[in-house]
Design a protein around this motif. Structure first.
Motif, PDB file in Angstrom:
ATOM      1  N   LEU A 134     -12.801 -32.135 -11.330  1.00  0.00           N
ATOM      2  CA  LEU A 134     -12.303 -31.377 -10.187  1.00  0.00           C
ATOM      3  C   LEU A 134     -13.505 -30.968  -9.348  1.00  0.00           C
ATOM      4  O   LEU A 134     -14.460 -30.389  -9.863  1.00  0.00           O
ATOM      5  N   PRO A 135     -13.499 -31.269  -8.051  1.00  0.00           N
ATOM      6  CA  PRO A 135     -14.633 -30.891  -7.202  1.00  0.00           C
ATOM      7  C   PRO A 135     -14.669 -29.391  -6.935  1.00  0.00           C
ATOM      8  O   PRO A 135     -13.641 -28.708  -7.011  1.00  0.00           O
ATOM      9  N   LEU A 136     -15.833 -28.908  -6.605  1.00  0.00           N
ATOM     10  CA  LEU A 136     -16.004 -27.503  -6.274  1.00  0.00           C
ATOM     11  C   LEU A 136     -15.595 -27.233  -4.830  1.00  0.00           C
ATOM     12  O   LEU A 136     -15.390 -28.148  -4.034  1.00  0.00           O
ATOM     13  N   TRP A 173      -3.933 -30.975  -5.451  1.00  0.00           N
ATOM     14  CA  TRP A 173      -4.274 -31.583  -6.746  1.00  0.00           C
ATOM     15  C   TRP A 173      -3.108 -31.491  -7.711  1.00  0.00           C
ATOM     16  O   TRP A 173      -2.476 -30.459  -7.863  1.00  0.00           O
ATOM     17  N   ASN A 174      -2.828 -32.617  -8.354  1.00  0.00           N
ATOM     18  CA  ASN A 174      -1.854 -32.673  -9.430  1.00  0.00           C
ATOM     19  C   ASN A 174      -2.280 -33.825 -10.324  1.00  0.00           C
ATOM     20  O   ASN A 174      -3.361 -34.391 -10.158  1.00  0.00           O
ATOM     21  N   TYR A 197      -5.707 -35.840 -10.763  1.00  0.00           N
ATOM     22  CA  TYR A 197      -6.504 -35.372 -11.900  1.00  0.00           C
ATOM     23  C   TYR A 197      -6.264 -36.321 -13.073  1.00  0.00           C
ATOM     24  O   TYR A 197      -5.163 -36.408 -13.603  1.00  0.00           O
ATOM     25  N   ARG A 198      -7.273 -37.044 -13.471  1.00  0.00           N
ATOM     26  CA  ARG A 198      -7.142 -38.140 -14.434  1.00  0.00           C
ATOM     27  C   ARG A 198      -7.224 -37.623 -15.871  1.00  0.00           C
ATOM     28  O   ARG A 198      -8.278 -37.230 -16.350  1.00  0.00           O
ATOM     29  N   LEU A 199      -6.084 -37.623 -16.539  1.00  0.00           N
ATOM     30  CA  LEU A 199      -6.034 -37.267 -17.952  1.00  0.00           C
ATOM     31  C   LEU A 199      -6.093 -38.530 -18.812  1.00  0.00           C
ATOM     32  O   LEU A 199      -5.576 -39.575 -18.411  1.00  0.00           O
TER      33      LEU A 199
END
Length: 475
Positions: A389-391, A401-402, A406-408
């Motif tokens: 996740l970028p700052l 974001w979801n 977001y790579r799980l």
């Protein structure tokens, strides 16, 4: 190790913390430190022994792919230094066991493990379990101050109150459930056994002419053993739990106990007067319930058969506040070997296999331990290779974001069908269970990074190691 030209596991073994040694804060860890056994097992595992040969053979037969094996090991503490809980164990006249506990079930399997933990003293698991209980009229406990920063003088003054403790109840966190929560569960069960079931058993065994079947034998509570839900000792007739429960209620013996415990890298202890004798127990609060047919003297102490009597402790021995400075004493160790490949064209890392070696004392539920190991490994793999996740403004707070971004890790990312693991056997059947939930997430991260270094000759220090980063190195 690479710069010194020595085997990385040999390097670790030379620097490993050993039993009886002080940690960096000056505290001596609890019990045997077995990280050396974990390292030695990893050192002779085929993945490690054959890694150079396998790399040569794999890369000859798989053009465009780099092969690597990595290893990492962690010896991590569990707990916070102010762990507290309340537990109540009781049984009915028809043999049903119930457990109430302050701990919350957050997916660690705490409710299952605590139900099973009761069996150590009562011969079978609890049939009813209530968790996250916050209201404890059966054992009122007073707390004040901050257990981490209070002075010794403040603790000494407050502990003069027989109902005071440095803490009330801990949240379910810091890998605390199996060691810390099991302590209160088992101490409550032990009081019930010692002052309820055991005297009930002796009463049955002593029935009859001349003192019954127990008279010719030397019988002590240390001889007690549960076998298939029945209690025996020194060759005496095995008695089912239901028979003992009925007898304990008939005789007005202890049929329920509520306890409070506190741990500052050492258990608080206190002395209580129980049925005319003074006992020192590793708890700081105690309340008892007697059987349905309690005698006149006990009925005066409890207005109804199910009411609890709170015992004021005679003396208390709370770990000194200096323990906060010496810090942690409870550790468990996990080592993980990872076999992986790096695709030169895409930079993608593929895990072929991984093998973990864990030390966690006595397992209460091996299925839960296996689940914790597999789940923790998946989380660690995600941390090492995928999750990012970028700052700042482009981060998760911007509302876009979801899980589509977001790579799980998925089953194909974690070698789910090829992974293996082993647990070191306990030294004895009396070894306490150890917390492992967070511990297993850590070494797989280092093992992956070390495996990538073995594969492509570059060591990353920034996570996750994405295909883009690898392509930049290989370009």
């Amino acid at each position: 190790a690479e710069q010194l030209g020595v085997d990385p596991i040999d390097f670790r073994l030379k620097n490993a913390l050993r039993s009886g040694m002080k940690n960096t804060q000056g505290a001596v860890p609890a019990g045997a430190i077995r990280v050396d056994e974990v390292l030695q097992k990893a050192q002779v595992h085929p993945l490690w022994v054959n890694r150079a040969k396998q790399k040569l053979e794999f890369e000859l037969t798989h053009p465009g792919q780099r092969y690597g094996v990595g290893f990492a090991c962690v010896q991590k503490d569990f707990g916070t230094g102010a762990e507290t809980s309340l537990a109540k164990v009781e049984f009915t006249a028809d043999g049903k066991i119930s457990l109430h506990h302050t701990a919350a079930e957050i997916g660690t399997g705490m409710s299952t493990s605590q139900a099973i933990a009761v069996a150590k003293w009562l011969g079978k698991p609890a049939t009813e379990v209530r968790v996250a209980v916050t209201d404890w009229p059966d054992l009122p406990v007073i707390t004040s101050g901050d257990p981490y920063i209070m002075s010794q003088a403040e603790q000494d003054k407050l502990s003069a109150n027989p109902r005071w403790s440095p803490g009330y109840a801990s949240p379910s966190s810091a890998t605390n459930s199996v060691f810390y929560f099991t302590h209160s569960t088992r101490e409550a069960a032990r009081v019930v056994f010692t002052h309820g079931l055991w005297p009930a058993a002796m009463a049955i065994w002593r029935q009859g002419t001349g003192g019954g079947q127990a008279a010719p034998l030397v019988v002590s509570i240390e001889d007690a053993r549960w076998v298939d839900g029945k209690l025996s000792a020194a060759g005496l007739e095995a008695l089912p739990f239901e028979q003992l429960a009925k007898k304990a209620h008939e005789l007005g013996l202890v049929t329920g106990a509520a306890v409070h415990v506190f741990n500052r890298w050492q258990w608080a202890e206190a002395e209580f007067e129980i049925d005319g004798g003074v006992e020192r127990l590793p708890i700081d609060g105690l309340s008892l319930r007697y059987g349905d047919d309690a005698g006149t003297d006990k009925k005066q102490l409890q207005t109804t058969p199910n009411q609890y009597r709170v015992l004021n402790r005679k003396r208390v021995f709370i770990p000194p506040v200096q323990r906060n400075n010496a810090a942690v004493t409870y550790y468990s160790a996990v080592g993980t070997l990872v076999e992986l490949t790096v695709h030169e064209a895409t930079g993608k890392v593929e895990l072929l296999t991984h093998h973990s070696i864990m030390e966690c004392g006595n397992q209460i539920s091996p299925q839960l331990v296996s689940g914790q190991l597999q789940g923790g490994l998946a989380m660690g793999i995600g941390h090492a290779l995928h999750e990012y996740l970028p700052l700042y403004e482009d981060g998760p707070g911007n509302g876009t974001w979801n899980f589509n971004r977001y790579r799980l890790p998925r089953a194909t990312d974690v070698a789910v069908w090829a992974q293996t693991g082993e647990v070191l056997p306990p030294l004895t059947e009396t070894d306490p269970p150890k917390g492992i939930a967070e511990v297993v997430m850590i070494p797989v991260v280092g093992a992956i990074v070390n495996g990538i270094a073995h594969a492509i000759g570059h060591r990353f220090t920034d996570l996750p190691v994405t295909p883009q980063k690898i392509q930049e190195v290989l370009a």
